[in-house]
Design a protein around this motif. Structure first.
Motif, PDB file in Angstrom:
ATOM      1  N   GLY A 291       0.803  -1.219   0.000  1.00 59.15           N
ATOM      2  CA  GLY A 291       0.000   0.000   0.000  1.00 59.15           C
ATOM      3  C   GLY A 291       0.835   1.268   0.000  1.00 59.15           C
ATOM      4  O   GLY A 291       1.949   1.319  -0.535  1.00 59.15           O
ATOM      5  N   SER A 292       0.284   2.294   0.643  1.00 56.33           N
ATOM      6  CA  SER A 292       0.906   3.616   0.616  1.00 56.33           C
ATOM      7  C   SER A 292       2.257   3.636   1.326  1.00 56.33           C
ATOM      8  O   SER A 292       3.140   4.421   0.976  1.00 56.33           O
ATOM      9  N   GLU A 293       2.440   2.750   2.320  1.00 57.19           N
ATOM     10  CA  GLU A 293       3.694   2.717   3.051  1.00 57.19           C
ATOM     11  C   GLU A 293       4.860   2.356   2.134  1.00 57.19           C
ATOM     12  O   GLU A 293       5.933   2.963   2.193  1.00 57.19           O
ATOM     13  N   GLY A 294       4.639   1.387   1.261  1.00 53.99           N
ATOM     14  CA  GLY A 294       5.678   0.982   0.331  1.00 53.99           C
ATOM     15  C   GLY A 294       6.024   2.079  -0.658  1.00 53.99           C
ATOM     16  O   GLY A 294       7.198   2.302  -0.975  1.00 53.99           O
ATOM     17  N   ARG A 295       5.004   2.781  -1.140  1.00 56.15           N
ATOM     18  CA  ARG A 295       5.249   3.882  -2.082  1.00 56.15           C
ATOM     19  C   ARG A 295       5.989   5.025  -1.399  1.00 56.15           C
ATOM     20  O   ARG A 295       6.836   5.689  -2.013  1.00 56.15           O
ATOM     21  N   ARG A 296       5.657   5.264  -0.149  1.00 59.87           N
ATOM     22  CA  ARG A 296       6.350   6.323   0.598  1.00 59.87           C
ATOM     23  C   ARG A 296       7.836   5.991   0.755  1.00 59.87           C
ATOM     24  O   ARG A 296       8.703   6.860   0.554  1.00 59.87           O
ATOM     25  N   LEU A 297       8.134   4.731   1.084  1.00 59.93           N
ATOM     26  CA  LEU A 297       9.538   4.321   1.229  1.00 59.93           C
ATOM     27  C   LEU A 297      10.292   4.474  -0.088  1.00 59.93           C
ATOM     28  O   LEU A 297      11.428   4.951  -0.113  1.00 59.93           O
ATOM     29  N   LEU A 298       9.647   4.063  -1.191  1.00 64.70           N
ATOM     30  CA  LEU A 298      10.298   4.167  -2.493  1.00 64.70           C
ATOM     31  C   LEU A 298      10.554   5.631  -2.846  1.00 64.70           C
ATOM     32  O   LEU A 298      11.618   5.976  -3.368  1.00 64.70           O
ATOM     33  N   SER A 299       9.589   6.499  -2.551  1.00 65.29           N
ATOM     34  CA  SER A 299       9.764   7.927  -2.821  1.00 65.29           C
ATOM     35  C   SER A 299      10.944   8.495  -2.034  1.00 65.29           C
ATOM     36  O   SER A 299      11.736   9.285  -2.565  1.00 65.29           O
ATOM     37  N   GLU A 300      11.097   8.055  -0.773  1.00 62.62           N
ATOM     38  CA  GLU A 300      12.216   8.512   0.040  1.00 62.62           C
ATOM     39  C   GLU A 300      13.547   8.026  -0.541  1.00 62.62           C
ATOM     40  O   GLU A 300      14.522   8.779  -0.601  1.00 62.62           O
ATOM     41  N   VAL A 301      13.568   6.790  -0.962  1.00 63.34           N
ATOM     42  CA  VAL A 301      14.794   6.230  -1.539  1.00 63.34           C
ATOM     43  C   VAL A 301      15.178   7.002  -2.797  1.00 63.34           C
ATOM     44  O   VAL A 301      16.343   7.394  -2.983  1.00 63.34           O
ATOM     45  N   GLN A 302      14.217   7.239  -3.668  1.00 60.12           N
ATOM     46  CA  GLN A 302      14.502   7.946  -4.927  1.00 60.12           C
ATOM     47  C   GLN A 302      14.946   9.376  -4.664  1.00 60.12           C
ATOM     48  O   GLN A 302      15.863   9.880  -5.340  1.00 60.12           O
ATOM     49  N   SER A 303      14.338  10.028  -3.692  1.00 60.49           N
ATOM     50  CA  SER A 303      14.732  11.405  -3.351  1.00 60.49           C
ATOM     51  C   SER A 303      16.165  11.450  -2.831  1.00 60.49           C
ATOM     52  O   SER A 303      16.954  12.332  -3.211  1.00 60.49           O
ATOM     53  N   GLU A 304      16.502  10.503  -1.984  1.00 63.75           N
ATOM     54  CA  GLU A 304      17.845  10.462  -1.429  1.00 63.75           C
ATOM     55  C   GLU A 304      18.881  10.135  -2.511  1.00 63.75           C
ATOM     56  O   GLU A 304      19.990  10.668  -2.508  1.00 63.75           O
ATOM     57  N   GLN A 305      18.502   9.263  -3.452  1.00 70.51           N
ATOM     58  CA  GLN A 305      19.422   8.922  -4.538  1.00 70.51           C
ATOM     59  C   GLN A 305      19.668  10.131  -5.446  1.00 70.51           C
ATOM     60  O   GLN A 305      20.794  10.377  -5.876  1.00 70.51           O
ATOM     61  N   ARG A 306      18.599  10.927  -5.691  1.00 68.70           N
ATOM     62  CA  ARG A 306      18.774  12.116  -6.534  1.00 68.70           C
ATOM     63  C   ARG A 306      19.630  13.153  -5.806  1.00 68.70           C
ATOM     64  O   ARG A 306      20.482  13.818  -6.412  1.00 68.70           O
ATOM     65  N   ALA A 307      19.405  13.275  -4.479  1.00 69.30           N
ATOM     66  CA  ALA A 307      20.201  14.247  -3.710  1.00 69.30           C
ATOM     67  C   ALA A 307      21.666  13.850  -3.666  1.00 69.30           C
ATOM     68  O   ALA A 307      22.553  14.709  -3.696  1.00 69.30           O
ATOM     69  N   ALA A 308      21.918  12.522  -3.639  1.00 68.66           N
ATOM     70  CA  ALA A 308      23.307  12.058  -3.591  1.00 68.66           C
ATOM     71  C   ALA A 308      23.958  12.206  -4.953  1.00 68.66           C
ATOM     72  O   ALA A 308      25.202  12.255  -5.050  1.00 68.66           O
ATOM     73  N   GLY A 309      23.097  12.244  -5.981  1.00 74.57           N
ATOM     74  CA  GLY A 309      23.394  12.497  -7.320  1.00 74.57           C
ATOM     75  C   GLY A 309      24.494  12.054  -8.036  1.00 74.57           C
ATOM     76  O   GLY A 309      25.031  12.390  -8.979  1.00 74.57           O
TER      77      GLY A 309
END
Length: 309
Positions: A291-309
């Motif tokens: 559900g939404s919990e999994g999507r939230r975790l994925l969004s956090e991972v993707q955001s952190e990966q973009r920030a680490a760039g």
């Protein structure tokens, strides 16, 4: 980097780390230190931690690196002496008695000496472990000790104190050289202090992100660097949730292997939902992450990966 000669007891902590790494087991300094001391002091090593963190694997790696037999006593509720130590081959004994009677042998003491001999003794893991040859003493893995009851734990305490077993019909069998003992527990119950005092202790935790990433690189070489980073970041976040059962290292490797087999290059909600069965093993956990919990975790991972760039 320090090298390690297969089949020899390490002479330093660095050499112990090299020994583990030679079998693709990545250990921190704390684990390498307590393992080195356990080998040098000839004391059992008591490993505690959550299921799936690699406790059992340490014994397997140790047996492979030292070129020793691995004897495993898998503990469970109701484990008794006949299953863990020894028992007699009763059908073969009865057959021998009948053959002796048929041949006219009437000397009961002679028959008894014959049927209660090594020929009819079935050696279970404990007896196998103390029967090793000098220089080739086995690695004795007592796995998930917390699953047994206190009565068996008390018996095991006696065995680990003297490394000997008394068989009424044969006498006492002593270890010519004590086995290398690794005890694991998932802490489903507390093990008695008396047994812990005879061991060196170490808590085995989940690996840090950098270490888990290196594990995937070694165990799943076909997994791309970018996907490996996503997988590790996602699993690390999963372990911060209040799940019924957190994914262990083995599950991380399975998930990386599954995604590689599916030719995935990145994580997305659909892929995660379709492959959660390789990572989580309880339906309540799977339903929560779908559900939404999994999507939230994925969004956090993707955001952190973009920030680490």
């Amino acid at each position: 980097m320090t090298s390690y000669q297969r089949g020899t007891i390490p002479t330093s902590i660095d050499e112990t780390m090299a020994m583990l790494e030679s079998a693709d087991y990545l250990a921190g300094t704390a684990l390498a230190t307590v393992l080195f001391l356990s080998l040098r002091m000839k004391r059992p090593l008591f490993l505690e931690g959550e299921a799936g963190v690699g406790k059992t694997e340490i014994a397997k790696v140790l047996a492979k690196a030292l070129d020793r037999p691995l004897i495993r006593l898998q503990c469970y509720e109701g484990l008794d002496v006949s299953s863990a130590v020894y028992e007699w081959n009763y059908p073969a004994q009865m057959l021998e008695i009948r053959l002796s009677e048929a041949s006219g042998t009437t000397d009961r003491s002679s028959i008894e000496r014959d049927i209660f001999s090594e020929k009819y003794l079935i050696r279970r893991p404990v007896l196998q472990a103390i029967s090793g040859e000098p220089g080739r003493a086995p690695v004795f893995l007592i796995d998930e000790l917390d699953r047994t009851d206190e009565a068996f734990e008390a018996f095991l305490l006696e065995v680990l104190s003297d490394f000997q077993v008394t068989i009424p019909e044969l006498g006492t069998i002593r270890a010519q050289e004590p086995p290398i003992v690794i005890i694991t527990t998932n802490r489903t119950r507390e093990v008695h202090d008396a047994l812990k005092r005879r061991c060196l202790y170490h808590w085995v935790d989940y690996p840090k992100a950098e270490q888990e990433l290196e594990i995937i690189r070694r165990k799943v070489p076909g997994c791309s660097a970018a996907l490996s980073q996503d997988i590790v970041a996602y699993v690390q976040k999963l372990r911060t949730l209040d799940l019924f059962k957190n994914p262990g290292v083995a599950e991380t490797i399975d998930w990386a292997t599954a995604l590689t087999e599916l030719d995935r290059l990145a994580l997305d909600p659909e892929t995660i939902a379709d492959t959660l069965g390789t990572l989580l093993k309880y339906q309540d956990d799977i339903a929560r992450i779908e559900g939404s919990e999994g999507r939230r975790l994925l969004s956090e991972v993707q955001s952190e990966q973009r920030a680490a760039g």
